[in-house]
Design an enzyme around this catalytic site. Structure first.
Site, short mmCIF file in Angstrom:
data_model
loop_
_atom_site.label_atom_id
_atom_site.label_comp_id
_atom_site.label_asym_id
_atom_site.label_seq_id
_atom_site.Cartn_x
_atom_site.Cartn_y
_atom_site.Cartn_z
N ASP A 18 -15.68 -50.42 26.85
CA ASP A 18 -15.74 -49.20 27.65
C ASP A 18 -14.37 -48.53 27.49
OD1 ASP A 18 -16.55 -47.22 29.46
OD2 ASP A 18 -15.72 -48.34 31.16
N GLU A 78 -19.57 -47.35 24.66
CA GLU A 78 -20.18 -46.23 25.35
C GLU A 78 -19.75 -44.94 24.68
OE1 GLU A 78 -19.87 -44.29 29.74
OE2 GLU A 78 -20.28 -46.45 29.64
N HIS A 151 -14.45 -51.41 34.50
CA HIS A 151 -14.54 -51.08 33.07
C HIS A 151 -15.00 -52.28 32.25
CE1 HIS A 151 -12.91 -47.08 33.55
NE2 HIS A 151 -11.89 -47.57 34.24
#
Length: 168
Positions: A18, A78, A151
């Site tokens: 992330d 992501e 995260h």
């Protein structure tokens, strides 16, 4: 003596990421033909007062160290998503760039997922909220509590999505 038909080595090791300039979450999972095994997770934290180039270099070095330690065969990240504030997306895009380059340097296949695809791949619904995703990550991985920081939980969600979506 009969040999077991189960494979003793994992089919895939996936590094979920992330990306962020201040905090880049990461998580490592093994996929034994659809059976997910938790390996480790954490976050790469950079200092706000440092030059952006130094922060990006630190992220790059840290990702290289994670790759060296865990030797993933694939990675899941992501996709960049921004609404009204494009300026805040630029540092995240730069972090994604150094992360992508670090993975490419070691020829690690990178899968990219939208935030909604990750929610759907983990929870089953693209409209799931952050807490639902974190709780489902905890349940899927058999952890006592949701992974911290947030995260890192998101990074593990990206890795779970890669497994659940049947990406090869």
């Amino acid at each position: 003596m009969k040999r077991s038909k189960l494979k003793s080595v994992c089919t895939r090791r996936i590094l979920g990421i992330d990306p962020g300039l201040a905090s880049t979450g990461w998580g490592v999972l093994d996929d034994f033909n659809g059976v997910i095994k938790y390996v480790d997770h954490g976050a790469i934290i950079t200092k706000a007062g440092c030059q952006r180039a130094d922060r990006l270099f630190f992220i790059m070095q840290s990702v290289r160290s994670i790759i060296e330690k865990y030797r993933p065969s694939e990675a899941a990240i992501e996709m960049l998503f921004f609404g009204k504030n494009v300026t805040s997306a630029i540092p995240v895009a730069e972090a994604r760039g150094v992360i992508s380059a670090s993975l490419a340097e070691k020829a690690i296949l990178l899968h990219e997922f939208s935030p909604n695809a990750i929610k759907k791949g983990v929870v089953g619904s693209a409209s799931a909220d952050k807490k639902q995703v974190q709780e489902m990550v905890r349940i899927i991985l058999g952890l006592d509590k949701p992974p911290k920081p947030d995260h890192a939980a998101d990074a593990l969600g990206a890795a779970i999505c890669a497994i659940n979506c049947g990406i090869l």
